[in-house]
Design a protein around this motif. Structure first.
Motif, short mmCIF file in Angstrom:
data_model
loop_
_atom_site.label_atom_id
_atom_site.label_comp_id
_atom_site.label_asym_id
_atom_site.label_seq_id
_atom_site.Cartn_x
_atom_site.Cartn_y
_atom_site.Cartn_z
N VAL A 1 -11.18 89.96 16.90
CA VAL A 1 -10.60 91.06 17.67
C VAL A 1 -10.30 92.25 16.76
CG1 VAL A 1 -8.67 91.74 19.16
CG2 VAL A 1 -9.68 89.47 19.39
N ASP A 2 -10.01 91.99 15.49
CA ASP A 2 -9.74 93.08 14.54
C ASP A 2 -10.93 94.01 14.41
OD1 ASP A 2 -7.28 91.95 14.11
OD2 ASP A 2 -7.80 91.05 12.18
N ARG A 3 -12.13 93.50 14.65
CA ARG A 3 -13.35 94.29 14.46
C ARG A 3 -13.97 94.70 15.78
NH1 ARG A 3 -13.41 89.88 11.54
NH2 ARG A 3 -15.04 88.85 12.75
N ALA A 4 -13.18 94.71 16.84
CA ALA A 4 -13.70 95.01 18.18
C ALA A 4 -12.94 96.17 18.81
CB ALA A 4 -13.60 93.77 19.06
N LEU A 5 -13.52 96.70 19.87
CA LEU A 5 -12.89 97.71 20.70
C LEU A 5 -12.77 97.14 22.10
CD1 LEU A 5 -15.20 99.19 18.71
CD2 LEU A 5 -14.14 101.23 19.65
N ALA B 1 -7.58 96.36 14.50
CA ALA B 1 -6.98 96.94 13.30
C ALA B 1 -8.04 97.41 12.30
CB ALA B 1 -6.05 95.91 12.65
N GLU B 2 -9.09 96.64 12.11
CA GLU B 2 -10.09 97.01 11.11
C GLU B 2 -10.93 98.20 11.55
OE1 GLU B 2 -12.35 93.63 9.91
OE2 GLU B 2 -10.57 92.41 9.52
N HIS C 1 -19.60 98.02 15.75
CA HIS C 1 -18.54 97.11 16.19
C HIS C 1 -18.66 96.83 17.68
CE1 HIS C 1 -16.12 97.18 12.45
NE2 HIS C 1 -16.67 98.37 12.29
N ARG C 2 -18.42 95.58 18.05
CA ARG C 2 -18.57 95.17 19.44
C ARG C 2 -17.52 95.83 20.33
NH1 ARG C 2 -21.93 90.66 21.09
NH2 ARG C 2 -23.37 90.34 19.35
#
Length: 431
Positions: free
Chosen positions: A207-211, A157-158, A111-112
């Protein structure tokens, strides 16, 4: 007409096995056609709702679509970075209301990682200008005085749901963006772990799949790196990073908001003509339309393939009805002998085909909604695609009407053939 419908229903019930297989074939074709159409529309809607309220996206000189993909959708990589001096120059322009820098290049288990400022949570909008919300916790510290504040991370969130992360848990970032879960990574920044201080609510965006971490945090984990690699023999502990200048030298891109949208083209020209550095400023909405223009051919090809599958399904339906005419010659002749007109025989065969098509359409819709409900969580978690489970759209109704119209046209083949059977031919004994 009620008598014809009754006879059609009884005839269908008498041939329920072959008719059932035909209905299933038509249903699968309809489900595929509507599924492709729904995926296409949902993908467009998801892309269009990813970012709103941002007037310009600025990055190094590259193609507009490429800049949009890596800066907003986190697909691909930047060709170059933008110097911090250029970022400060753009932020100081009188037309600019706010600027949010973005630094990419690191990841965590596939994840990015986005290095940015707290302004990202204030100014990033998606959908109908909706702001990001926190499910738990808070944003990372803004210009933290303590070392611990530098190493704070906010999870999409993801990411939190996939790995079961909780507030206060420590995680390690990786250099590069190739490392998936258990996959190859260039190097881990395991000497400088980050603490989870916030978890965002689901937004249906990348954004759900990012940090998200601070720009200071990105600089801190690379303080003992040079040229994209660790400096041999040098290892600076996390508690000592505050002794160094953590202001970034460059970033990947920046999101820009203006005081007035009427100035957007003037500011875009000024940024594109920036003399000290080759930059590109794009309008997200216009570039997104350009992207759809590029993938439009693929969309049409998918719809064409789906239409061919529907045609094959309808052809199979016609083949079943035509093949059954040989067995029903005596049945049709008896109907004629009892006073049925050729028109009624025609209506009988046509109504059977239409009823098979209607049953296939109904079953196809049921299959579509069942598959959508089953696959929606997986598509959302792994690909960020939000499937809609609502009532068919106007475009889908038009496709269903086209399928029904095509089935009506196809029903003319067996109906006309039955119409041409004569009473004598039907009553004759063939050996």
């Amino acid at each position: 007409m009620s008598t014809v419908l009754g006879l059609s229903l009884r005839s269908i019930a008498n041939r329920r096995l072959s008719v059932g297989l035909t209905v299933v074939a038509v249903a699968l074709a309809v489900a595929l056609l509507l599924g492709v159409e729904r995926l296409r529309n949902d993908a467009r809607a998801g892309f269009a709702q990813t970012i709103s309220g941002t007037d310009l996206v600025v990055g190094a000189r590259s193609g507009p679509v490429q800049l949009l993909l890596y800066s907003v959708f986190h697909l691909g990589n930047a060709t170059n970075n933008v110097s911090w001096a250029s970022i400060e120059h753009i932020a100081a322009m009188p037309q600019v209301s706010w600027l949010v820098p973005i630094s990419l290049g690191d990841s965590h288990r596939g994840h990015r990682v986005i290095g940015t400022t707290v302004g990202f949570f204030e100014h990033y909008r998606h959908g109908d200008r909706r702001a990001l919300r926190f499910e738990q916790g808070r944003a990372f510290a803004d210009a933290p005085a303590e070392v611990a504040g530098i190493f704070e991370v906010v999870l999409g969130a993801e990411v939190a749901a996939r790995f079961g992360y909780r507030l206060g848990q420590q995680i390690v970032l990786s250099h590069g963006t190739l490392g998936g879960q258990g996959g190859p990574r260039f190097a881990d920044h395991d000497d400088k772990p980050f603490t989870v201080v916030g978890i965002l609510a689901r937004s249906g965006t990348p954004v759900d799949r990012a940090l998200l971490v601070s720009l200071e945090g990105i600089e801190a984990i690379h303080i003992d790196w040079h040229g994209g690699a660790p400096i041999p023999g040098l290892r600076i502990a996390a508690e000592h990073v505050r002794k160094f200048d953590l202001q970034p030298k460059s970033v990947t891109a920046a999101l820009v908001g203006l005081h007035s949208r009427t100035a957007v083209f003037r500011v875009q020209r000024q940024i594109n003509g920036h003399g000290d550095e080759a930059l590109t400023a794009i309008l997200p909405g216009a570039t997104l339309q350009e992207l759809w223009g590029l993938v439009g051919i693929a969309e049409k090809a998918l719809l064409a393939v789906s239409a061919l599958v529907v045609a094959v399904g309808l052809a199979g339906m016609v083949a079943v009805v035509v093949a059954s005419l040989g067995e029903r010659r005596r049945e049709l002749a008896i109907l004629r002998a009892l006073g049925a007109s050729p028109r009624q025989v025609f209506e009988l065969l046509a109504s059977e085909s239409v009823m098979l098509a209607l049953a296939g359409i109904a079953l196809g819709l049921a299959l579509l909604y069942g598959a959508s409900a089953a696959l929606a969580p997986w598509l959302s978690a792994n690909h960020g695609l939000q499937l809609t489970l609502g009532w068919p759209t106007s475009g889908e109704w038009r496709l269903l009407a086209a399928v029904l119209g095509a089935s009506l046209m196809a029903s003319l083949v067996p109906a006309l053939r039955a119409y041409r059977y004569s009473l004598a031919d039907g009553m004759s004994i063939r050996v």
